[in-house]
Design an enzyme around this catalytic site. Structure first.
Site, mmCIF file in Angstrom:
data_model
loop_
_atom_site.group_PDB
_atom_site.id
_atom_site.type_symbol
_atom_site.label_atom_id
_atom_site.label_comp_id
_atom_site.label_asym_id
_atom_site.label_seq_id
_atom_site.Cartn_x
_atom_site.Cartn_y
_atom_site.Cartn_z
ATOM 1 N N LYS A 14 0.764 -1.163 0.027
ATOM 2 C CA LYS A 14 -0.039 -0.130 0.040
ATOM 3 C C LYS A 14 0.839 1.212 -0.113
ATOM 4 C CE LYS A 14 -2.304 -1.061 3.811
ATOM 5 N NZ LYS A 14 -1.832 -2.392 4.205
ATOM 6 N N ARG A 89 -9.406 0.430 9.104
ATOM 7 C CA ARG A 89 -9.105 -0.635 9.429
ATOM 8 C C ARG A 89 -10.138 -1.707 10.049
ATOM 9 N NH1 ARG A 89 -3.541 0.091 8.908
ATOM 10 N NH2 ARG A 89 -2.228 -1.828 9.452
ATOM 11 N N ARG A 128 11.323 -6.677 4.909
ATOM 12 C CA ARG A 128 11.333 -4.885 4.983
ATOM 13 C C ARG A 128 11.981 -4.875 6.405
ATOM 14 N NH1 ARG A 128 5.518 -1.922 4.826
ATOM 15 N NH2 ARG A 128 5.231 -2.921 6.991
ATOM 16 N N ARG A 134 11.404 -1.160 11.623
ATOM 17 C CA ARG A 134 10.163 -1.181 12.196
ATOM 18 C C ARG A 134 10.377 -2.634 13.266
ATOM 19 N NH1 ARG A 134 4.973 0.113 8.320
ATOM 20 N NH2 ARG A 134 4.154 -1.522 9.922
ATOM 21 N N ARG A 146 -0.173 -9.456 13.132
ATOM 22 C CA ARG A 146 -1.077 -8.295 12.388
ATOM 23 C C ARG A 146 -1.844 -9.100 11.516
ATOM 24 N NH1 ARG A 146 4.296 -6.081 10.855
ATOM 25 N NH2 ARG A 146 3.217 -4.639 9.418
HETATM 26 P P1 ADP Z 1 0.903 -2.359 7.891
HETATM 27 O O1 ADP Z 1 -0.026 -2.136 6.761
HETATM 28 O O2 ADP Z 1 2.285 -2.765 7.225
HETATM 29 O O3 ADP Z 1 0.727 -3.131 9.084
HETATM 30 P P2 ADP Z 1 0.711 0.384 8.940
HETATM 31 O O4 ADP Z 1 2.081 1.360 9.096
HETATM 32 O O5 ADP Z 1 -0.477 0.790 8.201
HETATM 33 O O6 ADP Z 1 1.521 -0.841 8.603
HETATM 34 O O7 ADP Z 1 0.288 0.098 10.338
HETATM 35 C C1 ADP Z 1 1.297 -0.157 11.586
HETATM 36 C C2 ADP Z 1 0.369 -0.321 12.921
HETATM 37 O O8 ADP Z 1 -0.286 0.896 13.050
HETATM 38 C C3 ADP Z 1 -0.753 -1.284 12.790
HETATM 39 O O9 ADP Z 1 -0.254 -2.510 13.040
HETATM 40 C C4 ADP Z 1 -1.678 -0.635 14.043
HETATM 41 O O10 ADP Z 1 -1.010 -0.849 15.401
HETATM 42 C C5 ADP Z 1 -1.503 0.878 13.617
HETATM 43 N N1 ADP Z 1 -2.477 1.245 12.948
HETATM 44 C C6 ADP Z 1 -2.212 2.063 11.685
HETATM 45 N N2 ADP Z 1 -3.385 2.271 11.153
HETATM 46 C C7 ADP Z 1 -4.506 1.903 12.036
HETATM 47 C C8 ADP Z 1 -5.879 1.957 11.960
HETATM 48 N N3 ADP Z 1 -6.631 2.815 10.996
HETATM 49 N N4 ADP Z 1 -6.471 1.767 13.373
HETATM 50 C C9 ADP Z 1 -5.942 1.107 14.145
HETATM 51 N N5 ADP Z 1 -4.579 1.112 14.148
HETATM 52 C C10 ADP Z 1 -3.752 1.486 13.181
#
Ligand code: ADP
Length: 190
Positions: A14, A89, A128, A134, A146
């Protein structure tokens, strides 16, 4: 306005594709993951609260991310449109987003969903983790959590947009350029 949700499991690509989409279509990129990581690096109260959840691969509470996105939309009300990355999400977040956008007399036009199978996701995330620093990418148990959270809490968001006839599945396997071309075709057909 053109408002797109870029959807997919962790590691689907994404972030990579968002960058290309905003360059081509002049949209504002709103990534809740990026916004949260910036809060953490600035040491804010919100960042401190989010960090321990993110490190475990758990979701941050809906109220927190909905509030963040509401601010960003309000700050950018003159924008050509938005690309939402990593948000919504949960179904509660999707409902809140519809309400927020309707306040600005607009809506989500399309959900572009990157489809990538689980083994490939794990490989990409571990790779990654070696370069990104991260914490949530560096441990297979956290990655699996996740993916589990994605399946249980986030996948229903796809159904939410399917019901609105806004869902567009895209094969997320291939070169970055090939996938970008597929996304552009979907955007242009919207
Ligand atoms: P990825 O898609 O690789 O898991 P992101 O950068 O989108 O990585 O998200 C990393 C973390 O940030 C998630 O595992 C969660 O803890 C938090 N997070 C991100 N977006 C949301 C959201 N919309 N609602 C709740 N938690 C979120």
């Amino acid at each position: 306005m053109l408002n797109i949700v870029l959807f997919g499991p962790p590691g689907a690509g994404k972030g990579t594709q968002s960058q290309r989409i905003i360059d081509k279509y002049a949209l504002i990129h709103l990534s809740t993951g990026d916004i949260l990581r910036s809060e953490i690096s600035r040491g804010t109260e919100l960042g401190l609260q989010a960090k321990h959840l993110m490190d475990k691969g758990e979701l941050v509470p809906d109220s927190v991310v909905i509030g963040m996105i509401g601010h960003k939309i309000a700050e950018n009300r003159e924008a050509e449109g938005f690309i939402f990355d990593g948000f919504p999400r949960t179904v509660a977040q999707a409902e809140a987003l519809d309400n927020l956008l309707s306040e600005f007399n607009t809506e989500i036009h399309e959900m572009i969903a990157l489809e990538v199978e689980e083994e490939e996701l794990k490989k990409r995330l571990l790779a990654r983790g070696k370069i990104s620093g991260r914490v949530d990418d560096q441990n297979i148990a956290k990655i699996e959590n996740r993916i589990h959270v994605y399946k249980s809490q986030t996948l229903p968001v796809a159904t939410y947009y399917q019901k609105q006839e806004k869902y567009k599945g895209i094969n997320g396997i291939g070169s970055i350029e090939e996938i970008f071309d597929r996304i552009c075709s979907a955007i242009e057909a919207a």
